[in-house]
Write an enzyme that holds these catalytic residues in place. Structure first.
Site, PDB file in Angstrom:
ATOM      1  N   ARG A  21      43.172 -38.953 -49.636  1.00 23.46           N
ATOM      2  CA  ARG A  21      41.750 -39.280 -49.744  1.00 23.46           C
ATOM      3  C   ARG A  21      41.433 -40.387 -48.730  1.00 23.46           C
ATOM      4  NH1 ARG A  21      37.745 -36.617 -51.510  1.00 23.46           N
ATOM      5  NH2 ARG A  21      38.815 -36.196 -53.497  1.00 23.46           N
ATOM      6  N   GLN A  62      39.766 -25.296 -52.253  1.00 27.68           N
ATOM      7  CA  GLN A  62      38.891 -25.968 -51.295  1.00 27.68           C
ATOM      8  C   GLN A  62      39.689 -26.542 -50.125  1.00 27.68           C
ATOM      9  OE1 GLN A  62      35.396 -28.274 -52.462  1.00 27.68           O
ATOM     10  NE2 GLN A  62      36.434 -30.097 -51.690  1.00 27.68           N
ATOM     11  N   ARG A 106      45.990 -29.607 -44.842  1.00 23.90           N
ATOM     12  CA  ARG A 106      46.092 -30.989 -45.334  1.00 23.90           C
ATOM     13  C   ARG A 106      47.124 -31.125 -46.451  1.00 23.90           C
ATOM     14  NH1 ARG A 106      41.135 -32.152 -49.427  1.00 23.90           N
ATOM     15  NH2 ARG A 106      41.455 -30.321 -50.762  1.00 23.90           N
ATOM     16  N   HIS A 115      38.027 -33.821 -41.165  1.00 27.62           N
ATOM     17  CA  HIS A 115      37.340 -34.428 -42.313  1.00 27.62           C
ATOM     18  C   HIS A 115      37.434 -35.955 -42.193  1.00 27.62           C
ATOM     19  CE1 HIS A 115      35.887 -35.200 -46.275  1.00 27.62           C
ATOM     20  NE2 HIS A 115      36.098 -33.987 -46.751  1.00 27.62           N
ATOM     21  N   ASP A 174      25.265 -34.859 -48.864  1.00 32.06           N
ATOM     22  CA  ASP A 174      26.287 -33.884 -48.468  1.00 32.06           C
ATOM     23  C   ASP A 174      25.589 -32.745 -47.732  1.00 32.06           C
ATOM     24  OD1 ASP A 174      28.498 -32.308 -48.173  1.00 32.06           O
ATOM     25  OD2 ASP A 174      28.978 -32.136 -50.298  1.00 32.06           O
ATOM     26  N   GLU A 198      32.017 -35.281 -40.008  1.00 33.18           N
ATOM     27  CA  GLU A 198      33.083 -34.281 -39.940  1.00 33.18           C
ATOM     28  C   GLU A 198      32.731 -33.167 -38.954  1.00 33.18           C
ATOM     29  OE1 GLU A 198      33.865 -33.007 -44.020  1.00 33.18           O
ATOM     30  OE2 GLU A 198      32.897 -34.845 -44.722  1.00 33.18           O
TER      31      GLU A 198
END
Length: 298
Positions: A57, A80, A85, A160, A204, A265
């Site tokens: 995170r 997701q 990652r 991201h 978002d 991003e």
């Protein structure tokens, strides 16, 4: 030394300034830290898992082969953001001393098997090469995606990136008015009319097909603190989780951390790219310091 391989991480140090560094976790090939003259430029949760138990995170997680959660054929079973990652990348080593430059690789052998198996039929053959370069005021992350299969397949890509800010309520993002966006909070699409994006609640948005001639700038109290340049990455996600979303994420700490972070991003996520056998695709994110405010119209 400009490049040090320290078991789980790789450390890059500027040969001109030992306080300018980049730290990369091999799990996810995730950039955890980027310091310029000793000042941290990225946001990392204090509760981020760095042991390979879940994606990090903060920093710069890598999103492949799907952005978000998709119902598209071949992607609906993937969690997701896919598996890049969540996988242990292979460190290929140093390719240049000045600026310090390193490469990481990911293929089916290194990919998280459980998640990779849910992409199409779980047999897509691919190679990802990530190149990270530390310059005096720049951090460059370049990705090459190659189809090493005998059949075509589709994918998304996204950096991201979690940027550090002093106070999100004093922060603006410019050069997006007039751009078409999908607002994931409102669940609707519209043309951005605000002269600059500001932050006073959860935000978002996916800005689609933004000219890569545009520099996305993060401005605090009239001063540019981050510039994000994109190469072959037409889409831009802007995200801040605000209060309720931050509280709902166990690995987001401190809960007030949304005041100190902003995700800009760059990606190719509005639609899927398709690669034929033997084809490759490259893209790059360049984050740099300094510069004056530049207002670029659509």
């Amino acid at each position: 030394m400009p490049v040090e391989d320290l078991l789980d991480i790789v450390l890059l140090t500027s040969p001109n300034d030992p306080s300018t560094t980049v730290t990369i976790l091999k799990y996810g090939a995730t950039v955890l830290s980027w310091k310029v003259n000793g000042v941290e430029q990225l946001w990392l949760s204090s509760a981020a898992k760095l042991d390979g138990s879940k994606p990090v995170r903060g920093g710069i997680p890598l999103v492949f082969p799907v952005f978000g959660k998709s119902n598209a054929k071949g992607f609906s079973d993937l969690p997701q953001h896919g598996f890049a990652r969540n996988s242990m990348w292979e460190f290929l080593g140093q390719t240049k001393a000045d600026p310090p430059t390193v490469q990481f690789a990911l293929g089916p052998d290194e990919a998280n098997k459980e998640i990779y198996s849910k992409w199409d039929n779980g047999d897509n053959d691919f190679t990802l090469i990530l190149t990270i370069s530390l310059e005096e005021n720049d951090l460059r992350t370049r990705i090459e995606v190659e189809n090493t299969d005998s059949k075509p397949w589709k994918f998304n890509w996204l950096f991201h990136t979690y940027l550090n800010v002093n106070d999100i309520e004093d922060t603006l993002v410019n050069n997006l008015p007039g751009e078409y966006c999908y607002d994931q909070v409102l669940n609707e699409s519209y043309v951005e009319k605000a002269p600059a994006i500001d932050f006073h609640q959860e935000l978002d948005r996916v800005y689609r097909n933004v000219s890569t001639d545009k520099i996305i700038q993060v401005i605090e109290l009239g001063k540019v603190v981050h510039n994000v340049k994109r190469v072959n990455l037409p889409d831009v996600v802007v995200w801040n989780p605000w209060i309720e979303k931050s509280a709902s994420m166990a690995d987001f700490e401190p809960k007030s951390g949304y005041h100190k972070m902003l995700c800009i991003e760059p990606g190719h996520v509005n639609n899927f790219l398709e690669l034929q056998p033997g084809q490759s695709w490259e893209a790059e994110q360049i984050i740099y310091k300094g510069d004056a405010i530049k207002l670029q119209s659509i």
